[in-house]
Write an enzyme that holds these catalytic residues in place. Structure first.
Site, PDB file in Angstrom:
ATOM      1  N   GLU A  41      11.158   4.330  66.354  1.00  0.00           N
ATOM      2  CA  GLU A  41      11.711   3.054  66.855  1.00  0.00           C
ATOM      3  C   GLU A  41      11.273   2.774  68.283  1.00  0.00           C
ATOM      4  OE1 GLU A  41      12.619   0.560  64.796  1.00  0.00           O
ATOM      5  OE2 GLU A  41      13.931   2.095  64.001  1.00  0.00           O
ATOM      6  N   GLY A 133      18.562  -6.455  61.582  1.00  0.00           N
ATOM      7  CA  GLY A 133      17.750  -5.306  61.946  1.00  0.00           C
ATOM      8  C   GLY A 133      16.904  -4.760  60.810  1.00  0.00           C
ATOM      9  N   SER A 137      13.455 -12.187  59.788  1.00  0.00           N
ATOM     10  CA  SER A 137      12.506 -13.183  60.304  1.00  0.00           C
ATOM     11  C   SER A 137      11.076 -12.849  59.889  1.00  0.00           C
ATOM     12  CB  SER A 137      12.607 -13.286  61.833  1.00  0.00           C
ATOM     13  OG  SER A 137      12.335 -12.050  62.449  1.00  0.00           O
ATOM     14  N   ASP A 181       6.912  -4.619  61.679  1.00  0.00           N
ATOM     15  CA  ASP A 181       7.700  -5.353  60.692  1.00  0.00           C
ATOM     16  C   ASP A 181       6.812  -6.180  59.772  1.00  0.00           C
ATOM     17  OD1 ASP A 181       9.853  -4.246  61.914  1.00  0.00           O
ATOM     18  OD2 ASP A 181      10.572  -6.083  62.852  1.00  0.00           O
TER      19      ASP A 181
END
Length: 397
Positions: A41, A133, A137, A181
């Site tokens: 992360e 999370g 989007s 992502d």
């Protein structure tokens, strides 16, 4: 806003016809997954290796060409119709809400010299929790980009779909995000996770053999927008840390090229304690990713679980992006029977955590964690067990 329910492609098509009418052109249907990041992360923008997986929660996009140059967007669950023209010079406008994500993609396509012979109409509906999370989007951006590319025969590659999604975030949405992502959503495959090298933009598929264990997604239900969070501040701190190390003679292109051993020797060049801790997180997190992939390949789920906890602790103490909601979920999860690891996933400051839980314990796990979480934060979270899923795809009958 319509009451939320689990949408299916069939339901979306029915609603598309209700909204836009029957029409002569074909209605095409596309699915775009949510994702979890198993580990790694806040290092995708520091040249790190990350380990995400697409999951079986999808955003659906129905699209149909029009006879004129109009573009019309509707969402099954959110009110408001957004109308544009394909010849518009698209600009970000807060009043356009989610339509900005779509217009950002169109802006990128036009910059690449792609031209549209006509307009189109779109209906979107999602089973992905928003601002949770797990990348709602990016699912919207990549799903829409794939739908438009396939509908108009642009044949944009999956990798370029991901890069376009990132470009749109940078140039249109003004969010300085990494590539993870969009990349996993565009290129994911069921029954695998991806070891993604964010510096080289290359990936390796790793079989995701969890045996009797499942990932449970735990949503804080605390709303936060990435652009409004301290994301850009963290990125700036990492850049400062890298500059200090380079000035001290460490010849590296990014923070994640530094091994824990090299950082042990060179870290004292960073005089600011906060920036030191930010860099330490990046260096150790990248190392944890490599160890997690090795653990999975060796079928050592206990070691994977330990690394998940270590990752969360680093994000809490060194990177400081967790907060009471995420910390409560992970702390309570760790006390439950059948749970062997848990961590926050995503940007933090709210959003989601994940837990690795034995399939026979998931129901009791969710009940217990929900109860304790509600006691501490004052409202309920959202929970679901998930499996791996495919990346963006067209749904054909």
């Amino acid at each position: 806003m319509k009451e939320k329910f689990d949408v299916t492609p069939e339901l979306l098509k029915e609603n598309f016809i209700e909204v836009y009418g029957a029409g002569d052109n074909e209605i095409r249907m596309f699915a775009s997954p949510a994702r979890i990041n198993i580990i790694g992360e806040h290092i995708d923008y520091n040249g790190g290796k990350v380990f995400p997986a697409a999951i079986d929660r999808y955003l659906y996009c129905a699209i149909r060409k029009r006879a004129d140059s109009k573009i019309i967007y509707n969402d099954l669950f959110f009110p408001g119709t957004y109308t544009f023209d394909i010849n518009d010079d698209f600009k970000f406008d807060k009043a356009n809400d989610y339509a900005n994500f779509l217009n950002g993609i169109l802006s990128c396509m036009k910059k690449r010299g792609l031209s549209f012979p006509c307009g189109f109409e779109v209906l979107v509906a999602s089973n992905v929790p928003s601002a949770g999370g797990i990348s709602s989007s990016s699912a919207l951006e990549c799903g829409f980009a794939w739908a438009v590319s396939e509908t108009f025969g642009f044949n944009i590659s999956r990798k370029d779909i991901a890069l376009m999604g990132q470009q749109s975030e940078h140039e249109f949405m003004n969010v300085n995000c990494g590539i993870m992502d969009q990349y996993i959503i565009a290129t994911g495959k069921k029954d695998t996770a991806e070891l993604l090298d964010c510096a080289k933009i290359e990936h390796e598929y790793v079989p995701l053999n969890l045996g009797d264990y499942r990932f449970v997604v735990m949503n804080t239900k605390k709303q936060r927008k990435l652009a409004d969070s301290k994301y850009n501040e963290r990125r700036s701190q990492c850049e400062q840390g890298l500059a200090a190390l380079q000035a001290a003679g460490l010849n590296v292109p990014d923070l994640c090229s530094i091994t824990p051993e090299a950082f042990e020797k060179a870290g004292s060049a960073i005089k600011d304690e906060i920036i030191y801790r930010r860099v330490r997180h990046c260096v150790t997190e990248n190392d944890r990713v490599l160890r997690a992939v090795a653990a999975l390949k060796a079928n050592d789920l206990q070691e994977l679980g330990r690394l998940l906890y270590a990752s969360h602790n680093s994000l809490r103490d060194d990177y400081e992006v967790t907060g009471i909601e995420l910390d409560t979920l992970v702390d309570v999860a760790g006390k439950q029977n059948g749970c062997i690891g848990a961590r926050m996933t995503g940007a933090g400051f709210g959003g989601c955590a994940i837990a690795l839980v034995h399939k026979d314990s998931t129901e009791e796990f969710i009940k217990n964690v929900q109860s304790e979480y509600t006691k501490v934060v004052g409202y309920e979270g959202g929970f679901f067990a998930c499996s791996s899923g495919d990346g963006v795809k067209e749904i054909t009958k």
